[in-house]
Scaffold this motif. Structure first.
Motif, PDB file in Angstrom:
ATOM      1  N   MET A   1       0.866  -1.279  -0.090  1.00 56.56           N
ATOM      2  CA  MET A   1      -0.060  -0.005  -0.115  1.00 56.56           C
ATOM      3  C   MET A   1       0.822   1.232   0.120  1.00 56.56           C
ATOM      4  O   MET A   1       1.905   1.324   0.772  1.00 56.56           O
ATOM      5  CB  MET A   1      -0.736  -0.015   1.124  1.00 56.56           C
ATOM      6  N   SER A   2       0.537   2.330  -0.948  1.00 54.29           N
ATOM      7  CA  SER A   2       1.406   3.474  -0.978  1.00 54.29           C
ATOM      8  C   SER A   2       0.923   4.479   0.093  1.00 54.29           C
ATOM      9  O   SER A   2      -0.184   4.354   0.557  1.00 54.29           O
ATOM     10  CB  SER A   2       1.252   3.959  -2.222  1.00 54.29           C
ATOM     11  N   ASP A   3       1.620   5.358   0.396  1.00 52.05           N
ATOM     12  CA  ASP A   3       1.224   6.520   1.175  1.00 52.05           C
ATOM     13  C   ASP A   3       0.122   7.312   0.341  1.00 52.05           C
ATOM     14  O   ASP A   3       0.072   7.540  -0.720  1.00 52.05           O
ATOM     15  CB  ASP A   3       2.388   7.498   1.568  1.00 52.05           C
ATOM     16  N   LYS A   4      -0.684   7.884   1.357  1.00 52.06           N
ATOM     17  CA  LYS A   4      -1.978   8.709   0.867  1.00 52.06           C
ATOM     18  C   LYS A   4      -1.763   9.834   1.556  1.00 52.06           C
ATOM     19  O   LYS A   4      -1.845  10.082   2.757  1.00 52.06           O
ATOM     20  CB  LYS A   4      -3.231   7.954   1.091  1.00 52.06           C
ATOM     21  N   ILE A   5      -1.483  11.152   0.739  1.00 56.38           N
ATOM     22  CA  ILE A   5      -1.616  12.355   1.188  1.00 56.38           C
ATOM     23  C   ILE A   5      -3.254  12.817   1.875  1.00 56.38           C
ATOM     24  O   ILE A   5      -4.099  12.679   1.088  1.00 56.38           O
ATOM     25  CB  ILE A   5      -1.402  13.398   0.259  1.00 56.38           C
ATOM     26  N   LEU A   6      -2.873  13.165   3.030  1.00 55.84           N
ATOM     27  CA  LEU A   6      -4.395  13.540   3.778  1.00 55.84           C
ATOM     28  C   LEU A   6      -4.609  15.031   3.607  1.00 55.84           C
ATOM     29  O   LEU A   6      -5.713  15.531   3.292  1.00 55.84           O
ATOM     30  CB  LEU A   6      -4.537  13.032   5.159  1.00 55.84           C
ATOM     31  N   LEU A   7      -3.602  15.713   3.741  1.00 57.41           N
ATOM     32  CA  LEU A   7      -3.434  17.290   4.034  1.00 57.41           C
ATOM     33  C   LEU A   7      -2.210  17.707   3.243  1.00 57.41           C
ATOM     34  O   LEU A   7      -1.116  17.243   3.764  1.00 57.41           O
ATOM     35  CB  LEU A   7      -3.547  17.877   5.259  1.00 57.41           C
ATOM     36  N   ASN A   8      -2.208  18.633   2.188  1.00 61.60           N
ATOM     37  CA  ASN A   8      -1.038  19.341   1.712  1.00 61.60           C
ATOM     38  C   ASN A   8      -0.729  20.744   2.565  1.00 61.60           C
ATOM     39  O   ASN A   8      -1.440  21.113   3.279  1.00 61.60           O
ATOM     40  CB  ASN A   8      -1.139  19.377   0.380  1.00 61.60           C
ATOM     41  N   SER A   9       0.333  21.277   2.186  1.00 61.65           N
ATOM     42  CA  SER A   9       0.768  22.608   2.918  1.00 61.65           C
ATOM     43  C   SER A   9      -0.408  23.500   2.835  1.00 61.65           C
ATOM     44  O   SER A   9      -0.748  24.204   3.838  1.00 61.65           O
ATOM     45  CB  SER A   9       2.112  23.029   2.045  1.00 61.65           C
ATOM     46  N   LYS A  10      -1.073  23.748   1.640  1.00 63.75           N
ATOM     47  CA  LYS A  10      -2.101  24.787   1.554  1.00 63.75           C
ATOM     48  C   LYS A  10      -3.476  24.411   2.367  1.00 63.75           C
ATOM     49  O   LYS A  10      -3.831  25.231   3.341  1.00 63.75           O
ATOM     50  CB  LYS A  10      -2.673  24.636  -0.022  1.00 63.75           C
ATOM     51  N   LYS A  11      -3.497  23.191   2.381  1.00 62.11           N
ATOM     52  CA  LYS A  11      -4.666  22.760   3.448  1.00 62.11           C
ATOM     53  C   LYS A  11      -4.470  22.956   5.021  1.00 62.11           C
ATOM     54  O   LYS A  11      -5.214  23.378   5.680  1.00 62.11           O
ATOM     55  CB  LYS A  11      -5.346  21.437   3.233  1.00 62.11           C
ATOM     56  N   ILE A  12      -3.088  22.686   5.283  1.00 60.00           N
ATOM     57  CA  ILE A  12      -2.773  22.741   6.601  1.00 60.00           C
ATOM     58  C   ILE A  12      -2.858  24.384   6.981  1.00 60.00           C
ATOM     59  O   ILE A  12      -2.975  24.677   8.033  1.00 60.00           O
ATOM     60  CB  ILE A  12      -1.231  22.255   6.939  1.00 60.00           C
ATOM     61  N   GLN A  13      -2.445  25.177   6.082  1.00 58.90           N
ATOM     62  CA  GLN A  13      -2.358  26.773   6.456  1.00 58.90           C
ATOM     63  C   GLN A  13      -3.806  27.034   6.808  1.00 58.90           C
ATOM     64  O   GLN A  13      -3.976  27.822   7.466  1.00 58.90           O
ATOM     65  CB  GLN A  13      -1.892  27.405   5.130  1.00 58.90           C
ATOM     66  N   ILE A  14      -4.620  26.744   5.756  1.00 56.67           N
ATOM     67  CA  ILE A  14      -6.111  27.219   5.791  1.00 56.67           C
ATOM     68  C   ILE A  14      -6.698  26.563   7.471  1.00 56.67           C
ATOM     69  O   ILE A  14      -7.480  27.141   7.980  1.00 56.67           O
ATOM     70  CB  ILE A  14      -6.996  26.246   4.790  1.00 56.67           C
ATOM     71  N   ILE A  15      -6.382  25.195   7.632  1.00 58.19           N
ATOM     72  CA  ILE A  15      -6.534  24.681   8.992  1.00 58.19           C
ATOM     73  C   ILE A  15      -6.007  25.519  10.059  1.00 58.19           C
ATOM     74  O   ILE A  15      -6.718  25.810  11.215  1.00 58.19           O
ATOM     75  CB  ILE A  15      -6.410  23.235   9.005  1.00 58.19           C
ATOM     76  N   LEU A  16      -4.973  25.938   9.933  1.00 55.36           N
ATOM     77  CA  LEU A  16      -4.094  26.563  11.098  1.00 55.36           C
ATOM     78  C   LEU A  16      -4.851  27.898  11.263  1.00 55.36           C
ATOM     79  O   LEU A  16      -5.107  28.485  12.572  1.00 55.36           O
ATOM     80  CB  LEU A  16      -2.790  26.920  10.699  1.00 55.36           C
ATOM     81  N   GLN A  17      -5.325  28.634  10.048  1.00 58.73           N
ATOM     82  CA  GLN A  17      -6.048  29.848  10.468  1.00 58.73           C
ATOM     83  C   GLN A  17      -7.487  29.777  11.136  1.00 58.73           C
ATOM     84  O   GLN A  17      -7.763  30.327  11.877  1.00 58.73           O
ATOM     85  CB  GLN A  17      -6.146  30.602   8.962  1.00 58.73           C
ATOM     86  N   ARG A  18      -8.109  28.650  10.826  1.00 56.86           N
ATOM     87  CA  ARG A  18      -9.309  28.389  11.267  1.00 56.86           C
ATOM     88  C   ARG A  18      -9.308  28.117  12.674  1.00 56.86           C
ATOM     89  O   ARG A  18     -10.018  28.528  13.601  1.00 56.86           O
ATOM     90  CB  ARG A  18     -10.039  27.186  10.179  1.00 56.86           C
ATOM     91  N   LEU A  19      -8.391  27.002  12.995  1.00 57.07           N
ATOM     92  CA  LEU A  19      -8.097  26.843  14.279  1.00 57.07           C
ATOM     93  C   LEU A  19      -7.850  28.223  15.324  1.00 57.07           C
ATOM     94  O   LEU A  19      -8.311  28.212  16.468  1.00 57.07           O
ATOM     95  CB  LEU A  19      -7.266  25.666  14.373  1.00 57.07           C
ATOM     96  N   THR A  20      -7.028  28.731  14.806  1.00 58.40           N
ATOM     97  CA  THR A  20      -6.524  30.153  15.333  1.00 58.40           C
ATOM     98  C   THR A  20      -7.898  31.031  15.643  1.00 58.40           C
ATOM     99  O   THR A  20      -7.947  31.235  16.725  1.00 58.40           O
ATOM    100  CB  THR A  20      -5.443  30.936  14.547  1.00 58.40           C
ATOM    101  N   CYS A  21      -8.745  31.186  14.551  1.00 60.98           N
ATOM    102  CA  CYS A  21      -9.998  32.041  14.760  1.00 60.98           C
ATOM    103  C   CYS A  21     -10.767  31.309  15.896  1.00 60.98           C
ATOM    104  O   CYS A  21     -11.450  32.321  16.666  1.00 60.98           O
ATOM    105  CB  CYS A  21     -10.313  31.985  13.413  1.00 60.98           C
ATOM    106  N   GLN A  22     -10.988  30.233  15.763  1.00 66.03           N
ATOM    107  CA  GLN A  22     -11.850  29.456  16.885  1.00 66.03           C
ATOM    108  C   GLN A  22     -11.234  29.725  18.449  1.00 66.03           C
ATOM    109  O   GLN A  22     -12.164  30.042  19.032  1.00 66.03           O
ATOM    110  CB  GLN A  22     -11.922  27.907  16.658  1.00 66.03           C
ATOM    111  N   LEU A  23      -9.875  29.452  18.494  1.00 66.95           N
ATOM    112  CA  LEU A  23      -9.490  29.772  19.759  1.00 66.95           C
ATOM    113  C   LEU A  23      -9.672  31.413  20.013  1.00 66.95           C
ATOM    114  O   LEU A  23      -9.919  31.685  21.406  1.00 66.95           O
ATOM    115  CB  LEU A  23      -7.995  29.778  19.898  1.00 66.95           C
ATOM    116  N   ILE A  24      -9.623  32.170  19.207  1.00 71.37           N
ATOM    117  CA  ILE A  24      -9.742  33.754  19.562  1.00 71.37           C
ATOM    118  C   ILE A  24     -11.130  33.944  19.821  1.00 71.37           C
ATOM    119  O   ILE A  24     -11.714  34.698  20.810  1.00 71.37           O
ATOM    120  CB  ILE A  24      -9.426  34.787  18.190  1.00 71.37           C
TER     121      ILE A  24
END
Length: 182
Positions: A1-24
């Motif tokens: 079985m090969s590796d499967k990308i779940l999140l790329n750099s762009k998606k992680i950036q979006i998630i980081l922003q969203r989580l940060t806004c939720q914390l605020i």
């Protein structure tokens, strides 16, 4: 079985922003809130969240700590190989503070259980929340759920979620790999 990308750099950036806004939304100016990254992998994630809070949203005086839970784990004596501890760096009391534990992957819940025990050495928090990048929701051994999560993934037992941070010299990514892959 090969590796499967779940999140790329762009998606992680979006998630980081969203989580940060939720914390605020929930913690305002963070005057009564501390962020605690769980060693080793949660600290990279915590540093990224703290950086976004201070640089993008001008929130000052963020209290960020790093907590080593190695010797609080219920399985640390059951390993075949010797384990090495990471450093704990908490330069503040957590007494009556809102504590946000930050980790990269929530799997069995045992790390969070250990963190709950370990944090007692630094005071009694007013409340504790959990922020994770990836929630492996059907893998729980303990009744622990995240308050904030970036992504949810269902994987089978032979699969592992791997998080790479740009601080590792790689690009930000999350992928699923087979633990038994040769």
């Amino acid at each position: 079985m090969s590796d499967k990308i779940l999140l790329n750099s762009k998606k992680i950036q979006i998630i980081l922003q969203r989580l940060t806004c939720q914390l605020i939304e929930n913690h305002g100016d963070f005057s009564n809130t501390v962020l605690i990254g769980l060693q080793p992998r949660g600290t990279y994630f915590a540093e990224r969240i703290a950086s976004i809070l201070s640089n993008d949203y001008q929130i000052k005086n963020i209290k960020l700590g790093k907590l080593d839970i190695t010797f609080y784990r219920d399985d640390f004596r059951r390993r075949d190989e010797p384990i090495s501890a990471n450093s704990t760096k908490i330069n503040f009391l957590v007494e009556n503070q809102k504590v946000v534990f930050i980790d990269d992957v929530l799997f069995s819940g045992r790390s969070i259980n250990a963190a709950l025990t370990a944090i007692q050495s630094y005071g009694r928090p007013a409340e504790v929340e959990l922020l994770v990048l990836v929630d492996r929701r059907f893998s729980r051994h303990l009744p622990i759920q995240p308050d904030y999560k970036g992504a949810t993934v269902d994987v089978i037992n032979e699969e592992k979620v791997v998080v790479n941070w740009s601080t590792d010299g790689l690009s930000d990514s999350v992928y699923i790999t087979n633990k038994n892959k040769k």
